[in-house]
Design a protein around this motif. Structure first.
Motif, short mmCIF file in Angstrom:
data_model
loop_
_atom_site.label_atom_id
_atom_site.label_comp_id
_atom_site.label_asym_id
_atom_site.label_seq_id
_atom_site.Cartn_x
_atom_site.Cartn_y
_atom_site.Cartn_z
N ASP A 34 -20.60 -0.96 -21.82
CA ASP A 34 -19.82 -0.74 -23.04
C ASP A 34 -19.18 0.65 -23.04
N GLY A 35 -19.93 1.64 -22.57
CA GLY A 35 -19.38 2.99 -22.47
C GLY A 35 -18.23 3.06 -21.49
N ILE A 91 -12.44 3.51 -20.26
CA ILE A 91 -11.25 2.98 -19.59
C ILE A 91 -10.17 2.65 -20.62
N GLN A 92 -10.55 2.14 -21.78
CA GLN A 92 -9.58 1.88 -22.85
C GLN A 92 -8.86 3.17 -23.24
N ARG A 93 -9.62 4.26 -23.40
CA ARG A 93 -9.01 5.54 -23.77
C ARG A 93 -8.13 6.10 -22.65
N LEU A 94 -8.59 5.95 -21.40
CA LEU A 94 -7.77 6.40 -20.27
C LEU A 94 -6.45 5.64 -20.23
N GLU A 149 -15.70 -3.15 -9.36
CA GLU A 149 -15.59 -4.41 -10.11
C GLU A 149 -15.73 -4.16 -11.62
N ALA A 150 -16.66 -3.30 -12.00
CA ALA A 150 -16.85 -2.99 -13.42
C ALA A 150 -15.60 -2.30 -13.99
N THR A 151 -15.01 -1.40 -13.23
CA THR A 151 -13.79 -0.71 -13.67
C THR A 151 -12.64 -1.70 -13.79
N MET A 152 -12.53 -2.62 -12.83
CA MET A 152 -11.50 -3.67 -12.90
C MET A 152 -11.66 -4.51 -14.17
N ARG A 153 -12.90 -4.91 -14.45
CA ARG A 153 -13.14 -5.72 -15.67
C ARG A 153 -12.74 -4.93 -16.91
N ALA A 154 -13.06 -3.64 -16.91
CA ALA A 154 -12.71 -2.80 -18.06
C ALA A 154 -11.19 -2.73 -18.22
#
Length: 141
Positions: free
Chosen positions: A118-119, A124-127, A20-25
């Motif tokens: 935040d990390g 995920i933004q960089r990926l 879920e955290a990865t999805m939100r990211a």
């Protein structure tokens, strides 16, 4: 629209909270691709056998019960139809043996999961920027 904009991302992660955290990211990055979730290595392999189109990227956790990430990675990279799919290991482990072993099995990138949200969002933004805006990937066969 390029093919990579329509290919799903497969996240292989046994923790629903981490998924879920990865999805939100990913949602924060305005990613257009759909996201599929496999809660185990075996579920991921079963999904890969039927997914159309094939994923443009696989995010793979290492430490899962049953078929763990290492064995899942080995199965993906030894299958002619799947081996070109980029696999990013996204795990809490920073053990040198895990890092070496994953690259030896064909992992494309190894990323240690940040401990805070935040990390994770930044990672995920960089990926997303790298795999979907910079890298040129092979077209699906």
């Amino acid at each position: 629209m390029q093919q990579r904009d329509t290919q799903p991302i497969l996240i292989v992660e046994d923790s629903e909270d981490d998924f879920e955290a990865t999805m939100r990211a990913f949602k924060r990055t305005n990613l257009r691709n759909s996201i599929r979730w496999a809660a185990s290595g075996q579920e991921a392999l079963d999904m890969l056998g039927t997914m159309v189109p094939k994923p443009g990227l696989i995010l793979l956790d290492l430490n899962m019960p049953g078929l763990d990430g290492r064995k899942t990675l080995e199965a993906i990279k030894s299958n002619d139809g799947w081996r070109k799919i980029p696999v990013v290991i996204l795990t809490t482990s920073d053990d040198e043996r895990d890092i070496e072993g994953c690259y030896a099995l064909g992992a494309n990138t190894y990323v240690q999961k940040p401990v805070d949200l935040d990390g994770l969002f930044a990672a995920i933004q960089r990926l997303k920027e790298y795999w979907f805006e910079i890298a040129i990937l092979p077209l699906e066969d």
